[in-house]
Each structure stands twice: as C-alpha cells, then as structure tokens.
Design an enzyme around this catalytic site. Structure first.
Site, PDB file in Angstrom:
ATOM      1  N   THR A 255      38.982  39.534  44.696  1.00 60.46           N
ATOM      2  CA  THR A 255      38.837  39.061  43.195  1.00 60.46           C
ATOM      3  C   THR A 255      39.535  39.707  42.481  1.00 60.46           C
ATOM      4  O   THR A 255      39.848  40.971  42.356  1.00 60.46           O
ATOM      5  CB  THR A 255      37.125  39.298  43.154  1.00 60.46           C
ATOM      6  OG1 THR A 255      36.619  38.376  43.796  1.00 60.46           O
ATOM      7  CG2 THR A 255      36.695  38.854  41.660  1.00 60.46           C
ATOM      8  N   PHE A 257      40.048  40.924  38.176  1.00 61.16           N
ATOM      9  CA  PHE A 257      38.976  40.989  37.320  1.00 61.16           C
ATOM     10  C   PHE A 257      40.152  41.319  36.138  1.00 61.16           C
ATOM     11  O   PHE A 257      41.068  41.796  36.189  1.00 61.16           O
ATOM     12  CB  PHE A 257      38.254  42.114  37.353  1.00 61.16           C
ATOM     13  CG  PHE A 257      37.115  42.211  38.564  1.00 61.16           C
ATOM     14  CD1 PHE A 257      35.715  41.499  38.101  1.00 61.16           C
ATOM     15  CD2 PHE A 257      37.565  42.112  39.902  1.00 61.16           C
ATOM     16  CE1 PHE A 257      34.707  41.472  38.907  1.00 61.16           C
ATOM     17  CE2 PHE A 257      36.454  42.105  40.801  1.00 61.16           C
ATOM     18  CZ  PHE A 257      35.096  41.621  40.267  1.00 61.16           C
TER      19      PHE A 257
END
Ligand SMILES: O=C(O)C(=O)C[C@]1(C(=O)O)C=C[C@@H](O)C=C1
Length: 355
Positions: A255, A257
């Site tokens: 992921t 960010f």
C-alpha cells in the site's frame, strides 16, 4: 568459548559507549539546527531522504542497507523530537496499516494520533491541530483509494512525502473458537486483497466491509461466528488468534501512502511530483494533454482517472511524474500543461520513498 564470548561482549560494550557519545553529539547538532530555524519548519523531508540515502550508499555491511536506514530513521526521529515533537494524524484506530506507515516514515519519536476517517486526517492537518497526516492512496491489488484522491483535489494541502508499506493480511478469530466463520469483517480494500483466498477457504462466509481493519478485529473479538481480516498489530490490540497468515492474493501486496501537510518538500535529488488535471472534453484530448511530459523527457510513474463531480463523463487525471517541480524539465512540461489543461493543480513535490 566462554572467554571468546566475554571478549566480544566487552568489545560490544565499548562500541556501545562510543555510539552513545556519537548519537548524542549528533543530537546536539540537530538541537543547534533547530535553534537556527527560529520557529520555521523543523521537519525537512528532503534532508531526511538525503541522510537515509547516504547511509545506505556508504554502508560497508554486514548489516543490510535496509537495516541501517531503519536505524538512522529512528535516530533522526529522536533528534527531530528534541527540536520539536511532531504530531502525525493517521486513519485510526491504533493498530492500522496507516499507523504502521506513519511510524515507518516518521519513526517512533513522533506522536501518532488516530482519526476516525480519512476526511478527519485532512481536516486536522488543515486546522493545524497536527503537523502532518498520513493517508492511503493506492494498493497494488485493490487500486486507488477514491476518498483520498477526492480530498487531495479539494483540500488546500500539499503532498510532502510518500511511504510504501508491504501489507500482510491475517485471518483472525477469537481464541478457542471452533465453529466455521460465517461472517468475515474487514476494510473493503483488505477484502479485495484477499478475494481469491476467501473464495477458496471460506466460500460461504458473508464478507462485511467495515471502516477499518481494527474495527473488524474488535467485531470478531465479540462474535464466535465471525472472523476478521487484519494486520498483526490489530490482532495484538484485541488478543485474537492468527488462524491463517499472509492470506493476501498477491505476495508483493503493497500500500502506498502520502504524507500531507501545509507545505511540500524542497528538491532532494530524487523526487516525485503529484498533480491532478482535467482535459477539455474532445477526442484525443488526454493524449494531447500528457504529451508535454514525453516531449521534455519527464517519466510518468502513475496515471489514475477519477470521474469529475461536475460533469457527466468528465474525468480528473491524477498523475505522478519523476522529478521536482523546480527541476528544469519538469518546470517546462508544467508550464506547457498550464496552457493546455482545463484544470491543473500541483499537489506537491517530495522525495521518492527511501525505506
Ligand atoms: O538538518 C536538519 O534540518 C535537522 O534538523 C536535522 C535532522 C537530522 O536529525 O538529521 C532532523 C530533522 C530534520 O527533519 C532533518 C534532519
């Protein structure tokens, strides 16, 4: 054997004493720099990226580059906290991947504050109740996080950093639970990341999306018929049993960010620039719009479209390019884009992730 061990331990003690002196000497320089900044910005993302890249490059081993960078990440975090302790908002509650990303980027000396929603993270940064915010923007399997993109478009904030986090998912149950799970709670993104695994191992279970993986863990801790998909930290918060591990469909599940703030970063030597733009609604318009990047030799690392809220079948394009907006090639491409695009917002330039 005993003697050799004692000798090594004595050597380690002596080295630790040296290191103690050295890290504190380093901290005193950071304090002095803090005073020179005279109330200006304390956190300097570009300098931190340069420090981490430098230690990785100069590292003689046997410790890995990754390990030394992590150590220096923590040393800098502690040095910065002497200048001013940073407050960093993330999508809470405690134990989420967002918190792990905030700590990976700022180190453990930063105060991390969990927010109830991504909107809240943006609002807190905007209001100045925290210094920085960390928000998920895309996952290698689940795709873009629409809420974050929409808020980036509207908020008067800048992107000053990025964090890549390897995400491992676990199937969690209340300890001692025997019955097969009939419900699986998790955040929609995590359910998407484990779609195939669920098809194979829990085909009949209802998949229930909830606001966060930690919330999912809490629900599973209260229900013998339920399971949760979440990370290790959430399992610890609610004392759940890890029934299956690394259940994400893609082994490199990552992921990304973004770090949001009132400012972006100065050039670090290896940077990215994020922007959002829209084209006039004509055939070939998107191709035309992005042509300046190719013409000035600027590489695009991401292109994501999102329906615009103002017109049907009109789109906003979220683009990441390599380079800082002050770099000549990027500046030239952006100048041309400004004339062509119906809308253009530069979200910020920031160092490419080091850790
Ligand atoms: O060089 C600076 O500006 C510092 O404040 C020192 C330091 C560091 O510890 O190296 C600490 C905080 C900044 O974000 C960058 C670097």
């Amino acid at each position: 054997m005993d003697k050799a061990l004692q000798q090594h331990r004595a050597a380690i003690d002596a080295i630790d004493d040296e290191m103690l002196k050295l890290v504190n000497a380093r901290a005193m320089h950071a304090q002095a720099i803090g005073a020179l900044k005279g109330g200006g910005l304390i956190y300097r993302p570009e300098r931190e990226a340069q420090v981490l890249r430098r230690v990785k490059e100069n590292n003689p081993g046997p410790l890995s580059g990754e390990s030394v960078a992590r150590l220096f990440r923590e040393i800098m975090s502690a040095c910065l906290a002497l200048e001013k302790p940073l407050k960093v908002a993330y999508l809470g509650p405690e134990g989420t991947f967002s918190q792990a990303a905030a700590i990976k980027h700022f180190g453990h000396a930063a105060h991390t504050e969990g927010c109830a929603s991504i909107d809240d993270v943006f609002r807190n940064v905007e209001a100045g109740t925290v210094d920085y915010g960390v928000v998920p923007v895309e996952n290698s399997t689940g795709g873009a996080v629409g809420t974050t993109l929409d808020l980036l478009l509207e908020a008067p904030l800048k992107v000053c950093g990025e964090v890549d986090l390897r995400v491992h998912q676990f199937l969690l149950r209340k300890p001692g639970t025997m019955a097969k799970a009939v419900k699986v709670y998790s955040h929609a993104q995590s359910l998407a990341q484990c779609h195939e695994w669920l098809n194979q191992h829990l085909p009949g279970a209802e998949r229930i999306p909830v606001v966060s993986n930690t919330k999912a863990a809490k629900l599973a801790s209260e229900d013998e018929n339920a399971a949760a998909i979440a990370g290790e930290a959430a399992a610890e918060v609610y004392g759940l049993e890890k029934v299956a591990q690394n259940i994400e469909d893609e082994p490199n599940n990552t992921t990304r960010f973004l770090v949001i703030a009132l400012h972006d970063a100065a050039p670090s030597g290896r940077d990215k620039t994020s922007l959002v733009l829209s084209s006039k609604n004509q055939p070939g318009a998107v191709y035309e719009l992005l042509a300046p990047f190719a013409r000035f030799g600027v590489s695009m690392s991401k292109l994501e479209s999102r329906p615009s809220r103002t017109g049907l079948w009109e789109y906003m394009f979220f683009v990441d390019v390599e380079g800082h907006h002050q770099d000549e090639k990027v500046a030239q491409a952006l100048a041309e884009l400004r004339d062509k695009a119906a809308f253009l917002k530069i979200l910020g330039s920031y160092p490419a992730a080091v850790l």
